[in-house]
Write a protein that holds these residues in place. Structure first.
Motif, short mmCIF file in Angstrom:
data_model
loop_
_atom_site.label_atom_id
_atom_site.label_comp_id
_atom_site.label_asym_id
_atom_site.label_seq_id
_atom_site.Cartn_x
_atom_site.Cartn_y
_atom_site.Cartn_z
N GLN A 298 -1.19 -5.40 -12.52
CA GLN A 298 -2.47 -5.65 -11.86
C GLN A 298 -2.65 -4.85 -10.58
O GLN A 298 -3.57 -5.11 -9.80
N ASP A 299 -1.77 -3.88 -10.36
CA ASP A 299 -1.88 -2.95 -9.24
C ASP A 299 -1.98 -3.66 -7.89
O ASP A 299 -2.87 -3.43 -7.08
N ARG A 300 -1.00 -4.55 -7.66
CA ARG A 300 -0.95 -5.30 -6.41
C ARG A 300 0.22 -4.85 -5.54
O ARG A 300 0.74 -5.60 -4.73
N GLU A 301 0.62 -3.60 -5.70
CA GLU A 301 1.74 -3.04 -4.93
C GLU A 301 1.23 -2.30 -3.69
O GLU A 301 0.17 -1.66 -3.73
N ILE A 302 2.01 -2.38 -2.63
CA ILE A 302 1.75 -1.62 -1.41
C ILE A 302 3.01 -0.79 -1.13
O ILE A 302 4.10 -1.34 -1.02
N PHE A 303 2.84 0.51 -1.05
CA PHE A 303 3.96 1.40 -0.74
C PHE A 303 3.78 1.97 0.67
O PHE A 303 2.72 2.50 1.00
N ILE A 304 4.83 1.84 1.48
CA ILE A 304 4.80 2.35 2.84
C ILE A 304 5.94 3.36 2.99
O ILE A 304 7.09 3.06 2.67
N ASN A 305 5.60 4.53 3.48
CA ASN A 305 6.61 5.58 3.71
C ASN A 305 7.45 5.18 4.91
O ASN A 305 6.99 5.21 6.05
N GLU A 306 8.71 4.84 4.67
CA GLU A 306 9.57 4.36 5.74
C GLU A 306 9.89 5.43 6.78
O GLU A 306 10.34 5.12 7.89
N ASN A 307 9.67 6.70 6.45
CA ASN A 307 9.98 7.79 7.38
C ASN A 307 8.79 8.21 8.24
O ASN A 307 8.94 9.03 9.14
N GLY A 308 7.62 7.64 7.95
CA GLY A 308 6.43 7.95 8.74
C GLY A 308 6.27 6.97 9.90
O GLY A 308 6.97 5.97 10.00
N ASP A 309 5.33 7.27 10.78
CA ASP A 309 5.10 6.40 11.94
C ASP A 309 4.73 4.98 11.51
O ASP A 309 5.22 4.00 12.10
N TYR A 310 3.89 4.86 10.50
CA TYR A 310 3.49 3.54 10.01
C TYR A 310 4.70 2.77 9.48
O TYR A 310 4.91 1.60 9.80
N GLY A 311 5.52 3.45 8.69
CA GLY A 311 6.69 2.79 8.13
C GLY A 311 7.68 2.35 9.20
O GLY A 311 8.26 1.26 9.13
N LYS A 312 7.86 3.19 10.20
CA LYS A 312 8.78 2.83 11.27
C LYS A 312 8.21 1.68 12.11
O LYS A 312 8.95 0.77 12.51
N ALA A 313 6.92 1.71 12.35
CA ALA A 313 6.30 0.61 13.09
C ALA A 313 6.38 -0.69 12.31
O ALA A 313 6.60 -1.76 12.88
N PHE A 314 6.22 -0.61 11.00
CA PHE A 314 6.31 -1.80 10.14
C PHE A 314 7.70 -2.42 10.22
O PHE A 314 7.84 -3.65 10.20
#
Length: 350
Positions: A298-314
């Motif tokens: 059902q396309d309920r996945e969220i992928f966050i790039n852990e090496n980007g600023d967003y991923g590090k902030a997360f």
């Protein structure tokens, strides 16, 4: 890979540490000036703070702060102090200061950055910085490491009521505020960030009671438990974690699960932190067990790039990083749980 840092016992004797610091033949760098800092509350010192290894008393306003806790610098910066030393964790940032926090430097030089290679804090380098306070709140500091560092300066270690690396950002900010004589300011900072969470919950009532989990592809499926700060971000938005999550994980902040427990992943939303979104999502979608989960279909996945600023902030989850994260995460979660499989979860542009 994100966050698999655990302290091990220090082998370096303090005598050798201090001799090494003296042998360098140079005085420690002067303490950086506070940027837009207000004075501590009158009568704030001495102050005593309880923690995992007992209690620590701070007799006067700290001037030379070192953060051994991997994210403690953000609370220090938010309260108008610039540490003389920070500990690198996710890499890529001068002085271990992320872009969500650099404005707090106010043009001052970044702190000296220490590293933890798996053997614990760099005691020699910390000694050379001549600290008068050491924070180790978001940490896995051992008793031996605590006792060694305490010979250099007062150490505020992780609270005993949470797992290592499990302190909530609110408690982290509160303790730092108390140690700096700025409890009122820390309380206001916490209120402002919590207001952001409240606004998101109000705007998205569908979040409340929806199931969610945070995971990363380490040794299969590595899931984060209820005391992990990333999981707390989701629960603060109203989401609930899988009922058996902590039972499966045990006394750790997270653990790899067997394919037989993939039901833990089949939630209303799943948040992945991965090194390469395109490559890792493709690999996951080829996994026979994972691809058959409803959260995938059902396309309920969220992928966050852990090496980007967003991923590090997360992963940081601090009083400074959370507003940055909410601006990006909330729209993704809304798209994931809107009940329409055709809605795409869009990656933030920055």
């Amino acid at each position: 890979m994100i966050r698999f840092l655990r302290g091990r016992r220090l082998a370096t004797a303090l005598a050798a540490v201090l001799l090494s610091a003296v042998a360098c033949g140079s005085d420690p760098a002067p303490a950086p000036a506070d940027h837009a800092a207000t004075a501590p509350k009158s009568g704030a010192f001495p102050v005593t703070i309880e923690h995992k290894f007992g209690s620590t008393t701070i007799t006067s306003e700290p001037k030379r702060i070192v953060t051994v806790g991997l994210t403690d610098q953000d609370a220090v910066l938010a309260l108008g102090k610039i540490p003389v030393g920070t500990t690198d964790w996710l890499g890529g940032y001068t002085g271990a200061i992320g872009p969500w926090a650099t404005g707090k430097l106010g043009g001052a030089a970044a702190p000296t950055m220490l590293t933890d290679t798996g053997t614990g804090p760099q005691v020699e380098k910390i000694a050379a910085l001549a600290p008068d306070l050491i924070f180790a709140l978001y940490s896995g500091l051992t008793k031996e490491q605590y006792e060694t560092l305490s010979k250099l300066a007062p150490v505020v270690a992780q609270p005993k009521e949470y797992k290592d690396y499990g302190i909530p950002w609110q408690r982290q900010t509160e303790i730092v505020g108390k140690a700096l004589g700025k409890e009122a300011e820390s309380g206001k900072l916490i209120e402002d960030v919590e207001a952001g969470f409240a606004a998101a919950r109000k705007e998205h009532p569908e979040f409340t009671g929806a199931g969610a989990v945070v995971t990363t592809p380490y040794e299969g499926f590595f899931v984060y438990g209820s005391q992990d700060p990333r999981s707390r971000t989701l629960t603060s938005l109203g989401f609930t974690l899988p009922a058996d999550l902590d039972k499966v994980i045990g006394d750790k902040f997270g653990a790899s699960i067997s394919k037989e427990r993939s039901d833990l992943l089949d939630q209303d939303a799943i948040v992945w932190t991965v090194p390469d979104i395109a490559k890792d999502s493709d690999t996951l979608h080829k996994d026979k067990v994972y691809k058959d989960l409803q959260v995938v279909k059902q396309d309920r996945e969220i992928f966050i790039n852990e090496n980007g600023d967003y991923g590090k902030a997360f992963s940081f989850v601090t009083v400074l990083s959370l507003p940055y994260v909410l601006d990006r995460l909330v729209p993704q979660l809304a798209a994931a749980v809107d009940g329409d499989a055709a809605t795409k979860v869009v990656q933030p542009s920055s």
